[in-house]
Write an enzyme that holds these catalytic residues in place. Sequence first.
Site, mmCIF file in Angstrom:
data_model
loop_
_atom_site.group_PDB
_atom_site.id
_atom_site.type_symbol
_atom_site.label_atom_id
_atom_site.label_comp_id
_atom_site.label_asym_id
_atom_site.label_seq_id
_atom_site.Cartn_x
_atom_site.Cartn_y
_atom_site.Cartn_z
ATOM 1 N N ASP A 247 67.202 -17.733 23.640
ATOM 2 C CA ASP A 247 66.396 -17.731 22.418
ATOM 3 C C ASP A 247 66.437 -16.314 21.836
ATOM 4 O O ASP A 247 65.404 -15.724 21.531
ATOM 5 C CB ASP A 247 64.955 -18.190 22.717
ATOM 6 C CG ASP A 247 64.116 -18.290 21.437
ATOM 7 O OD1 ASP A 247 64.689 -18.262 20.328
ATOM 8 O OD2 ASP A 247 62.878 -18.383 21.550
ATOM 9 N N ASN B 289 53.888 -14.845 26.047
ATOM 10 C CA ASN B 289 53.414 -16.218 26.200
ATOM 11 C C ASN B 289 54.193 -16.897 27.313
ATOM 12 O O ASN B 289 53.685 -17.760 28.025
ATOM 13 C CB ASN B 289 53.615 -17.000 24.895
ATOM 14 C CG ASN B 289 53.300 -18.471 25.064
ATOM 15 O OD1 ASN B 289 52.147 -18.837 25.271
ATOM 16 N ND2 ASN B 289 54.317 -19.318 25.038
ATOM 17 N N HIS B 290 55.467 -16.482 27.426
ATOM 18 C CA HIS B 290 56.360 -17.134 28.377
ATOM 19 C C HIS B 290 57.386 -16.135 28.878
ATOM 20 O O HIS B 290 57.494 -15.032 28.348
ATOM 21 C CB HIS B 290 57.076 -18.300 27.691
ATOM 22 C CG HIS B 290 57.646 -17.914 26.355
ATOM 23 N ND1 HIS B 290 56.997 -18.159 25.167
ATOM 24 C CD2 HIS B 290 58.781 -17.244 26.010
ATOM 25 C CE1 HIS B 290 57.708 -17.697 24.156
ATOM 26 N NE2 HIS B 290 58.794 -17.128 24.633
ATOM 27 N N GLN C 119 61.655 -21.710 28.784
ATOM 28 C CA GLN C 119 60.648 -20.666 28.559
ATOM 29 C C GLN C 119 59.291 -21.079 29.131
ATOM 30 O O GLN C 119 58.363 -21.401 28.383
ATOM 31 C CB GLN C 119 60.509 -20.380 27.047
ATOM 32 C CG GLN C 119 61.754 -19.740 26.437
ATOM 33 C CD GLN C 119 61.743 -19.733 24.909
ATOM 34 O OE1 GLN C 119 61.399 -20.734 24.293
ATOM 35 N NE2 GLN C 119 62.145 -18.631 24.307
ATOM 36 N N ARG D 162 54.449 -5.876 18.368
ATOM 37 C CA ARG D 162 54.387 -7.087 17.560
ATOM 38 C C ARG D 162 54.226 -8.184 18.601
ATOM 39 O O ARG D 162 55.116 -8.416 19.426
ATOM 40 C CB ARG D 162 55.664 -7.260 16.752
ATOM 41 C CG ARG D 162 55.726 -8.548 15.907
ATOM 42 C CD ARG D 162 56.413 -9.672 16.665
ATOM 43 N NE ARG D 162 56.609 -10.866 15.876
ATOM 44 C CZ ARG D 162 57.002 -12.023 16.396
ATOM 45 N NH1 ARG D 162 57.214 -12.147 17.688
ATOM 46 N NH2 ARG D 162 57.185 -13.060 15.632
ATOM 47 N N ASP E 287 54.114 -11.711 20.062
ATOM 48 C CA ASP E 287 54.701 -13.011 19.784
ATOM 49 C C ASP E 287 53.723 -14.134 20.139
ATOM 50 O O ASP E 287 53.056 -14.075 21.174
ATOM 51 C CB ASP E 287 55.962 -13.133 20.657
ATOM 52 C CG ASP E 287 56.822 -14.318 20.308
ATOM 53 O OD1 ASP E 287 57.258 -14.398 19.154
ATOM 54 O OD2 ASP E 287 57.053 -15.164 21.191
ATOM 55 N N GLU F 164 51.681 -12.314 15.575
ATOM 56 C CA GLU F 164 52.136 -13.549 14.966
ATOM 57 C C GLU F 164 51.118 -14.617 15.343
ATOM 58 O O GLU F 164 50.993 -14.976 16.520
ATOM 59 C CB GLU F 164 53.510 -13.922 15.528
ATOM 60 C CG GLU F 164 54.025 -15.217 14.956
ATOM 61 C CD GLU F 164 55.170 -15.831 15.774
ATOM 62 O OE1 GLU F 164 56.066 -16.413 15.160
ATOM 63 O OE2 GLU F 164 55.144 -15.753 17.012
ATOM 64 N N HIS G 290 62.727 -13.145 10.876
ATOM 65 C CA HIS G 290 63.916 -13.573 11.625
ATOM 66 C C HIS G 290 63.923 -15.078 11.871
ATOM 67 O O HIS G 290 64.905 -15.614 12.362
ATOM 68 C CB HIS G 290 63.972 -12.823 12.951
ATOM 69 C CG HIS G 290 62.772 -13.100 13.810
ATOM 70 N ND1 HIS G 290 61.495 -12.738 13.418
ATOM 71 C CD2 HIS G 290 62.639 -13.717 14.997
ATOM 72 C CE1 HIS G 290 60.651 -13.130 14.349
ATOM 73 N NE2 HIS G 290 61.312 -13.719 15.313
ATOM 74 N N ASP G 291 62.823 -15.748 11.567
ATOM 75 C CA ASP G 291 62.743 -17.195 11.782
ATOM 76 C C ASP G 291 62.961 -17.920 10.451
ATOM 77 O O ASP G 291 63.275 -17.305 9.442
ATOM 78 C CB ASP G 291 61.375 -17.559 12.369
ATOM 79 C CG ASP G 291 61.211 -17.048 13.799
ATOM 80 O OD1 ASP G 291 62.214 -16.991 14.539
ATOM 81 O OD2 ASP G 291 60.073 -16.689 14.173
HETATM 82 C C1 GLC Z 1 58.153 -16.646 17.906
HETATM 83 C C2 GLC Z 1 59.402 -15.920 17.453
HETATM 84 C C3 GLC Z 1 60.582 -16.848 17.570
HETATM 85 C C4 GLC Z 1 60.715 -17.303 19.010
HETATM 86 C C5 GLC Z 1 59.406 -17.907 19.519
HETATM 87 C C6 GLC Z 1 59.409 -18.083 21.007
HETATM 88 O O1 GLC Z 1 57.833 -17.678 17.064
HETATM 89 O O2 GLC Z 1 59.239 -15.426 16.157
HETATM 90 O O3 GLC Z 1 61.765 -16.242 17.126
HETATM 91 O O4 GLC Z 1 61.729 -18.259 19.128
HETATM 92 O O5 GLC Z 1 58.295 -17.090 19.223
HETATM 93 O O6 GLC Z 1 59.292 -16.848 21.642
#
Ligand code: GLC
Length: 537
Positions: A60, A102-103, A168, A198, A200, A242, A305-306
Amino acid sequence: MNERWYSKAVVYCLDIDTFQDSDGDGVGDIRGLIGRLDYLARLGITCLWLHPIHPSPNRDDGYDATDFYNVDPRFGTLGDFTELVHEARNLGIRVIIDLVVNHVSNEHPWFQSARSSPDSPYRDWFVWSDEAPSDRRQGMVFPGEQDETWTYDRTAKAWFYHRFYDFQPDLNITNPQVREEIKKICSFWLQLGVSGFRMDAVPFIIERTEPGNPNPEKDFEFLSELRQHVQWRQGDALLLAEANVEPAELTDYFGGRLHMLFDFMLNARLMLALARQDPEPVIDALRDTPALPDGAQWATFLRNHDEVDLSRLTADQRADVFEAFGPDENMRLYDRGIRRRLAPMLGNDMRRIQLAYSLQFSLRGTPVLRYGEELGMGEDLSLDGRMAIRTPMQWSQAKNAGFSDGDSLVRPLVEGWETLNATVQRNDRQSLLSWFERMIHTLREAPEVGAGSCQHVDVQVPRGVLAHRAIDRTGSVLFLHNLTDTACEVDMSSLAADADHPVEVLSDEGYDPITEDLAKLALNGYGFRWIRLRREP
Ligand code: GLC
């Protein structure tokens, strides 16, 4: 005063692997980036946000780490990283990094240990279920690429939770050891000189996940804990998160927790306004966003980037944006977004690109710019999913656009780089890059945009025009944006009493000098004008 540096920052984000290669292996690296810092300094940015830098199997694009205490060997070493932070600082640029906790990657030693035995010291670092959870087909973030959020692991003989892809596994935030480890990761990078993170996927980090409950409680206390910790280690460290959640939930993330949140709601409304050539959605967004506590700040963006995420628009609104900017199925992603760069969405029309960025940068909050947008870079829709806009930076006419001497690149270049690159644009006063430099430099002379309040000027204006003001102790600036291609005249005389020798500081084209009465202000089709009304001593 440098207090709350982030409210006056201009943030630039990039992937090290697609920015500049220094050793010819076709993958960008830290030394390459160090060599390009002068370019970033001239552009005028003050904070660099690096997408994940850790070792990763890259399934990813790095958002699947195997070691939080190192940099991906393809990028360089920790030594190179500290050089980068040092060199950037010398040029007045702070560095923040993606904190993806998160993971982890399923190849991370913690998960490998956890799955190997119920007695592993890491077993409880992840979220398990002995039975198949009834909600295992709910809550997927990547519909079409992911069909469950709980997957059975044969080695572990149990189901594990993964909000994102099945490679993940989510960390278990209810485990005090996990909480401590996340703090330790932050301390480590602060010690190496970063200015913050930043973060996530924050709403998912704080979920107290349990099998069978698709709407678990959120542990906001962890964010307070983390803020305390980080700030104790480094007073001015930034947490930029985010958190793409409903407006009513947003304020829970601020106030002694996170400093800044990306404004996803404004992002979608900006895209809608550009698609409809109507400022109403932006006015709505300014009105609807909750007031922020002292010291809290929005981060604005047009592209990240998404995919452009349109999920919070109504079906009609989404359809309009799709029609304007993502007419082909191949341009869309996850039924909710568009996987394109801004320039091609706007027909590569310089007037519209400048209008869009002028609008983003003049609205309240700290602007975030994605690499290559300052050149109007395009996308490659033949690449998978979000990779379409993760192509190498286009530097010059040299081999591989000056990105790398290598023969095989991490990702192909977008066609047309021979004429669309930083060197060509550097030498052209009329280029998008030259405009971005002027615009960012002007913005940095207008601290009221980042630090002050932003108000819609609610007077009669021609259709398609947005008038807004930034006001602070430092003064006041008026912004006019014409979202249509029809030239018009705007009457701002109601602001004349407030003005003191008003001057134009930026516009799309030499208009007549501003008159004190502000009565007849011409505005070109897709035109914009930044008018300083007053500056306090
Ligand atoms: C966030 C990131 C994205 C990623 C996802 C999992 O949304 O912006 O690019 O795939 O988290 O980490």
